[in-house]
Enzyme design. Sequence first.
Site, PDB file in Angstrom:
ATOM      1  N   LYS A 123       1.702 -88.580  87.813  1.00  0.00           N
ATOM      2  CA  LYS A 123       1.856 -87.171  88.211  1.00  0.00           C
ATOM      3  C   LYS A 123       2.635 -87.041  89.508  1.00  0.00           C
ATOM      4  CE  LYS A 123      -1.613 -84.662  85.685  1.00  0.00           C
ATOM      5  NZ  LYS A 123      -2.760 -83.763  85.698  1.00  0.00           N
ATOM      6  N   LYS A 205       1.814 -90.578  75.497  1.00  0.00           N
ATOM      7  CA  LYS A 205       0.732 -89.723  74.973  1.00  0.00           C
ATOM      8  C   LYS A 205       1.223 -88.279  74.794  1.00  0.00           C
ATOM      9  CE  LYS A 205      -1.662 -87.802  78.945  1.00  0.00           C
ATOM     10  NZ  LYS A 205      -2.838 -87.458  79.663  1.00  0.00           N
ATOM     11  N   LYS A 208       0.551 -81.797  77.394  1.00  0.00           N
ATOM     12  CA  LYS A 208       0.988 -80.400  77.505  1.00  0.00           C
ATOM     13  C   LYS A 208       2.069 -80.237  78.558  1.00  0.00           C
ATOM     14  CE  LYS A 208      -3.458 -80.254  79.728  1.00  0.00           C
ATOM     15  NZ  LYS A 208      -4.850 -80.136  79.382  1.00  0.00           N
TER      16      LYS A 208
HETATM   17  P1  TYM Z   1      -7.349 -83.110  80.562  1.00  0.00           P
HETATM   18  O1  TYM Z   1      -7.591 -81.664  80.762  1.00  0.00           O
HETATM   19  O2  TYM Z   1      -6.019 -83.680  80.891  1.00  0.00           O
HETATM   20  O3  TYM Z   1      -7.661 -83.501  79.072  1.00  0.00           O
HETATM   21  C1  TYM Z   1      -8.866 -83.083  78.469  1.00  0.00           C
HETATM   22  C2  TYM Z   1      -9.370 -84.117  77.491  1.00  0.00           C
HETATM   23  O4  TYM Z   1      -8.423 -84.350  76.471  1.00  0.00           O
HETATM   24  C3  TYM Z   1      -8.164 -85.749  76.358  1.00  0.00           C
HETATM   25  N1  TYM Z   1      -6.750 -85.935  75.978  1.00  0.00           N
HETATM   26  C4  TYM Z   1      -6.348 -86.645  74.920  1.00  0.00           C
HETATM   27  N2  TYM Z   1      -7.033 -87.322  73.977  1.00  0.00           N
HETATM   28  C5  TYM Z   1      -6.310 -87.933  73.013  1.00  0.00           C
HETATM   29  N3  TYM Z   1      -4.958 -87.908  72.957  1.00  0.00           N
HETATM   30  C6  TYM Z   1      -4.228 -87.250  73.886  1.00  0.00           C
HETATM   31  N4  TYM Z   1      -2.902 -87.232  73.810  1.00  0.00           N
HETATM   32  C7  TYM Z   1      -4.925 -86.583  74.926  1.00  0.00           C
HETATM   33  N5  TYM Z   1      -4.528 -85.823  75.983  1.00  0.00           N
HETATM   34  C8  TYM Z   1      -5.661 -85.444  76.625  1.00  0.00           C
HETATM   35  C9  TYM Z   1      -8.461 -86.298  77.750  1.00  0.00           C
HETATM   36  O5  TYM Z   1      -8.740 -87.674  77.719  1.00  0.00           O
HETATM   37  C10 TYM Z   1      -9.645 -85.472  78.161  1.00  0.00           C
HETATM   38  O6  TYM Z   1     -10.850 -86.022  77.662  1.00  0.00           O
HETATM   39  N6  TYM Z   1      -9.776 -84.884  84.544  1.00  0.00           N
HETATM   40  C11 TYM Z   1      -9.907 -84.403  83.194  1.00  0.00           C
HETATM   41  C12 TYM Z   1     -10.800 -83.194  83.100  1.00  0.00           C
HETATM   42  C13 TYM Z   1     -12.115 -83.391  83.743  1.00  0.00           C
HETATM   43  C14 TYM Z   1     -13.203 -84.149  83.251  1.00  0.00           C
HETATM   44  C15 TYM Z   1     -14.242 -84.026  84.219  1.00  0.00           C
HETATM   45  C16 TYM Z   1     -13.394 -84.910  82.085  1.00  0.00           C
HETATM   46  C17 TYM Z   1     -12.496 -82.850  84.942  1.00  0.00           C
HETATM   47  N7  TYM Z   1     -13.776 -83.233  85.203  1.00  0.00           N
HETATM   48  C18 TYM Z   1     -15.455 -84.661  84.040  1.00  0.00           C
HETATM   49  C19 TYM Z   1     -14.628 -85.549  81.939  1.00  0.00           C
HETATM   50  C20 TYM Z   1     -15.632 -85.414  82.881  1.00  0.00           C
HETATM   51  C21 TYM Z   1      -8.538 -84.013  82.669  1.00  0.00           C
HETATM   52  O7  TYM Z   1      -7.640 -83.708  83.399  1.00  0.00           O
HETATM   53  O8  TYM Z   1      -8.479 -83.954  81.308  1.00  0.00           O
END
Ligand code: TYM
Length: 342
Positions: A123, A205, A208
């Site tokens: 990032k 991956k 978005k």
């Molecule tokens: P974020 O918002 O980027 O993504 C949310 C969830 O989606 C999963 N994910 C994917 N899984 C499979 N293939 C993909 N291409 C893909 N892209 C995203 C991510 O692994 C995630 O589970 N930091 C986290 C949000 C967060 C969080 C937490 C998660 C904040 N606090 C506490 C767990 C526990 C994040 O940015 O995910």
Amino acid sequence: MSEEMKTTQPEKKKRIFSAIQPSGTITLGNYVGALRNWVKLQDEYDCIFAVADLHAITVRQDPKAFRKNILEAYALFLACGIDLEKSLFFIQSHVHTHAELAWVLNCYTQFGELSRMTQFKDKSAKHADNVNAGLFTYPSLMAADILLYQADLVPIGADQKQHLELSRNIAERFNGIYGKTFTVPDGYIPEVGARIKSLQDPTKKMSKSDENVNAWVAILDKPDVIMKKFKRAVTDSDAKVCVGEGKDGINNLIGIMSAVTGKTADEITAEFEGKGYGDFKTAVGEAVVEEVRPIQERFAQLIDDKAYLEEQYRRCAEIALKISQRTLDKAMKKIGYIPRPF
Ligand code: TYM
């Protein structure tokens, strides 16, 4: 207690916590990698979920669009099947304990650990003009989210594994200094769909933040847009629908098909034997359209009912605050702070 009595006691359910950032586009990757599992786990576990809007300002947000995206994410995750009779689902910024524990945990997290986070490296390369301290310390906030609720399990996609491991290390370090304060959480990463790839560059991956809109599919994309994106998906010249080395595009499409239909890769290979990639891509697109259709219908109803959404996120935040305050107070007391006088 006698053996017999022990077995008749209802077993305490394990606790789950997870969150997703509210960006304008919640992708098929978010859905298959995380959201769908949240929904599946609701009967078996005591589930707490959040819209991670504090995390989202590590990249600049337009205020008006941000406010809209947060509410839409709340409605969309409900539309995906979060059941408010079973689970607690709130908006992170409404529960102030998250930011407070994040500060505390920052002081138990090492610079070296944060520097190793691959998401930070990615990032900061992508947003070179805004490598802010929040982007760097973001994993401590994620650890706070999880540890505040004494979560046993955290359903996430594979890309969040490193952050979860850091949360475990922080919990163990704190417990090691002060005695057991936090539950050390385990990850729950699905076997199928943990790493949905870009439709345009299947070595990366699905994200978005990809500038090429054909690289990702959003849960709220219209059916014709979804079909178009799958038809344009990058494949290979082998023309055989099967899992294989150097077939990243097809492997990804098989993974998506398997995740949304529940069929195994072998079953999918058998079904498409002798058929071309064009037919296969159309079939995957159709399967995804069918999967998201009821979600889109429910979303359209929910987003029009602002009063209901507000009632629910308020109720859930009140409960989340009570649960999380207990953990925060415990941690602060152990450190040596004077207990809050109010
Ligand atoms: P974020 O918002 O980027 O993504 C949310 C969830 O989606 C999963 N994910 C994917 N899984 C499979 N293939 C993909 N291409 C893909 N892209 C995203 C991510 O692994 C995630 O589970 N930091 C986290 C949000 C967060 C969080 C937490 C998660 C904040 N606090 C506490 C767990 C526990 C994040 O940015 O995910």
